[in-house]
Each structure stands twice: as structure tokens, then as C-alpha cells.
Design a protein around this motif. Structure first.
Motif, PDB file in Angstrom:
ATOM      1  N   ASN A   1       0.815  -1.224   0.000  1.00 55.83           N
ATOM      2  CA  ASN A   1       0.000   0.000   0.000  1.00 55.83           C
ATOM      3  C   ASN A   1       0.840   1.262   0.000  1.00 55.83           C
TER       4      ASN A   1
ATOM      5  N   LEU B   1      -7.924  -0.200  -5.220  1.00 54.02           N
ATOM      6  CA  LEU B   1      -6.590  -0.350  -4.657  1.00 54.02           C
ATOM      7  C   LEU B   1      -5.856   0.991  -4.582  1.00 54.02           C
TER       8      LEU B   1
ATOM      9  N   VAL C   1      -7.402   3.103  -1.726  1.00 51.50           N
ATOM     10  CA  VAL C   1      -6.944   2.620  -0.422  1.00 51.50           C
ATOM     11  C   VAL C   1      -5.486   2.998  -0.194  1.00 51.50           C
ATOM     12  N   SER C   2      -4.667   2.863  -1.235  1.00 53.55           N
ATOM     13  CA  SER C   2      -3.244   3.209  -1.109  1.00 53.55           C
ATOM     14  C   SER C   2      -3.059   4.696  -0.835  1.00 53.55           C
TER      15      SER C   2
ATOM     16  N   THR D   1      -3.910   5.410   2.700  1.00 52.56           N
ATOM     17  CA  THR D   1      -2.872   4.916   3.601  1.00 52.56           C
ATOM     18  C   THR D   1      -1.654   5.828   3.593  1.00 52.56           C
TER      19      THR D   1
ATOM     20  N   TRP E   1      -1.245   7.511   7.188  1.00 56.16           N
ATOM     21  CA  TRP E   1      -0.660   6.364   7.877  1.00 56.16           C
ATOM     22  C   TRP E   1      -0.391   6.654   9.355  1.00 56.16           C
TER      23      TRP E   1
END
Length: 410
Positions: free
Chosen positions: A192, A217, A220-221, A224, A228
Motif C-alpha cells: 500500500n 486499490l 486505499v493506497s 494509507t 498512515w
């Protein structure tokens, strides 16, 4: 209760002095006589100053820790020395000098000083609850009262050895699945944070519509990458909240009950806990502990609040005049085979032997479950890894294949 300063002479004629707590001077004198000390003078005094415990922060963090192995070896050595007829003070002095763990040697030294001051061995051990469990202390107290202290040491050694064996077996069985799960979590984090963002830059350069899974994807990446630190703080906060909740009696009860409902691992935890209960109860009964007191002691050793609550309920039932079989059946945690063995044990008057058989049976089942644990978990791990690889393959490589076909047609 008030404190009394005393002076007296031990069996060797040496002058000893100290401070004891008691209702009056007569009770203190009786306590001294029971400990082999002839009092010379007893006078009321203030409470003795409390010793500083734990030492410095560095010694607490990096100093030697006292493990169950130290207590197990201590029990075995005390059995050997007691059976050889060596006086307890002399035995403790020798063990203190020969013990490689200096932290445990200090504990033995403090126990020896308490004995020299007139305390009973069980009372001296009870001053170190982090080293000697309530069950250990209570069994020693029973040994003192029955004159079977050497046998109690041997049974405690076997009991602690069994406890260590069960814990090590469970840790060994869970080590491989834990490593696989941790590796999967780390791999997902790396993908990610580093892999998908690199592919996202390539995909943006083609200015083409991406498949739905690829867009998910990338979303979501991106989330993140940009959040994070919030996610890390949330995970740390969740761990802290979980530990704080399970530290409370209600939280510990709920967690211990939930652990036994976890697929695959739950039945192993339940059987291991019940094996510990059966072994402890057999030991207490064989040592002459009354059933009610034995159930109370065993509830402190099972290391599971839910099972401990059930054992306390069994104790309440027995106290009301019900049989152990009926209370065990009402608890809902024993299998029909175990209930049948309890019934036979009550009828034949050999409950301790039957409880030992129950412990052996549960132990064999736990050993079998642990040996097959890897085979039971591997399919689940393989399926999870397969799903992860499939998502990555479809989300990352499918757009590349589509764009390659478009480029070839052009």
C-alpha cells in the motif's frame, strides 16, 4: 493488629530478634515457640519500616527475572533436601548460595530471614506473591499442618512442570501461524505504501479508464499514504484500550470467555484450562485439602476468569449440599465422558485419582490438537494468501495487460 518486638534464642542457642504482628504478646510467644524460638522478651512496638521493593528502574527493566522454572527447581530441591532430613533453614541457606538467578537468591534470603524471625514457611512465602502463587502458598500451608511437606514439594514440582509444558506447547503451536499473519500484514503495508503508488503513477500517464478493482486499490493506497500516522495512532490506541479493558475484572471475564470460542484455537485453550483445573484439584484433594477449600484454591490457578467463575459456582453448589457431579454438569464446560468419570470418582471415593485421569485425558487431547494445529491452520492461511495475490494480480496487472492490447492494436 499491633506489632511486637521480640528477642529469643533459636535451637542453636543463638540470640535472634525481630518484629512480629499479633493480637497480643501471648499469640506472638506461641508463634515463636512453633518456629523453634524460645522468647526472652516481647514488647509492643510500632510497625516496622517497609522495605523498598523493585530497586532502580534499570534493575527492574534489565535485571534477572524470576521464572516458573526457578520455582519449579526450588520445589524439587526442597523435596530432596527435606527427604534427606536437612533442616529447612540450612536448606534455604544452601539454595541461596547455589542459585544462579540472583533475584531469586534474594527472595530465598528474605524467606530465610522471615523464618529466622519466627514466621512459618507459608507466611514467609506469602510475602512474595509475584514469585509464589496463592496455590503454592496454600499447598505449603497444608504440608505444614499435615507433616507431609516433602511430598507437597514433589507434587508442586510436578504441577509446575505440567503448567510449563502446556504453555510451551501452545506457544510452539502458535508460533508459525503468528509469523505468517505478521508477514502478511507487513506485506500489505509495504504494497500500500510503496508498490501501488508506483504503479498508480504509471497508470495516470496512460490517461485511460482503469478497472474498478484497480481504482479501489489506488484509493486505499492514497488513503494509507496520506493518513498512515493516524492509522498507526489508531492501532496503538486500540491496543492500549484493549489491554486496559482486559485488565479490569469484567473485561478479563469477557475476553477469557471469548478466547474459548475462537475457531480452532478456542477448543485448545479450553481443554488446556480444564486439564490445569483437573490436575490442580487432584493435587489439592490428594494432599488432604477439603473439597470447598480445594475448589477455591484451584479457581486461582486456572488462569482463566470464565472457568474460575464456573469453579466458584461449583463451590457454591457443593456448599449448598449438591454433589460435585451435579455442580460440574451445571457448569456446562465438561464433556459427558468427564462427567461420567467424576461420577465414578465420587461413588468410589477415589476422586483424586479420577481427576488425575481427566487431566491426563485432556493433556493427550491438547497434545493431539497442537500437533494437528498446523494442518488445520495452513488451508486458511493458503486461502488468505491466495485471495491477496488474486486481488493484487487483478488490480495491478490487469490494467497493464489491457493497455498492452490497446497499444498492440494501434
Amino acid at each position: 493488629m499491633p506489632f511486637f518486638a521480640y528477642k529469643g534464642r533459636n535451637a542453636s542457642g543463638e540470640l535472634v530478634e525481630g518484629v512480629l504482628e499479633g493480637p497480643d504478646s501471648g499469640a506472638v510467644a506461641t508463634q515463636l515457640f512453633n518456629g523453634g524460638i524460645t522468647p526472652v522478651s516481647i514488647s509492643e512496638t510500632g510497625a516496622p519500616p517497609k522495605k523498598e521493593k523493585g530497586g532502580s528502574l534499570l534493575s527492574r527493566l534489565f535485571g534477572e527475572k524470576i521464572t516458573s522454572l526457578d520455582v519449579m527447581l526450588f520445589s524439587r530441591q526442597m523435596y530432596t533436601l527435606s527427604k534427606a532430613g536437612i533442616p529447612i533453614l540450612r536448606a534455604l541457606t544452601g539454595l541461596q548460595a547455589s542459585t544462579p538467578n540472583q533475584a531469586f537468591a534474594r527472595v530465598i534470603g528474605e524467606v530465610r530471614q522471615s523464618l529466622d524471625a519466627g514466621r512459618e514457611l507459608s507466611a514467609a512465602l506469602a510475602q512474595h506473591p509475584k514469585v509464589f502463587s496463592p496455590f503454592f502458598v496454600s499447598m505449603v500451608r497444608v504440608g505444614e499442618g499435615t507433616g507431609m511437606l516433602d511430598s507437597i514439594y514433589l507434587r508442586l514440582f510436578e504441577h509446575i512442570e505440567f503448567e510449563r509444558f502446556m504453555r510451551e506447547q501452545i506457544k510452539t503451536a502458535l508460533r508459525y501461524p503468528s509469523f505468517v499473519v505478521i508477514a502478511m500484514v507487513v506485506a500489505i503495508g509495504i504494497i500500500n505504501l510503496f508498490v501501488i503508488p508506483a504503479f498508480a503513477k504509471v497508470f495516470k500517464g496512460f490517461n485511460a479508464e482503469l478497472p474498478f478493482l484497480t481504482r479501489v486499490l489506488i484509493t486505499v493506497s492514497d488513503f494509507t499514504v496520506h493518513n498512515w500516522y493516524y492509522m498507526l495512532a489508531l492501532i496503538i490506541g486500540a491496543i492500549f484500550a484493549f489491554r486496559s479493558y482486559t485488565a479490569t475484572p469484567a473485561g478479563r471475564l469477557k475476553w477469557d470467555e471469548f478466547k474459548m470460542k475462537i475457531p480452532i484455537a478456542g477448543k485448545i485453550i479450553q481443554k488446556a484450562t480444564l486439564a490445569r483445573f483437573a490436575r490442580s484439584f487432584a493435587l489439592a484433594t490428594r494432599s488432604g485439602v477439603p473439597v470447598l477449600q480445594g475448589l477455591t484454591l484451584v479457581a486461582q490457578t486456572v488462569d482463566n476468569s470464565f472457568i474460575a467463575k464456573k469453579i466458584e459456582e461449583m463451590r457454591g453448589g457443593v456448599e449448598r449440599g449438591e454433589s460435585i457431579l451435579r455442580t460440574a454438569a451445571n457448569s456446562g464446560v465438561f464433556t459427558p465422558v468427564v462427567l461420567q468419570m467424576i461420577a465414578v470418582g465420587e461413588e468410589s471415593g477415589s476422586l483424586d485419582e479420577l481427576m488425575e485421569e481427566i487431566a491426563d485425558m485432556y493433556q493427550r487431547e491438547v497434545e493431539y490438537e497442537l500437533k494437528t494445529l498446523g494442518a488445520q491452520i495452513e488451508p486458511i492461511l493458503i486461502v488468505c494468501l491466495g485471495i491477496l495475490v488474486l486481488i493484487l494480480a487483478l488490480g495491478v496487472f490487469l490494467p497493464i495487460w489491457d493497455l498492452s492490447r490497446v497499444a498492440i492494436k494501434r
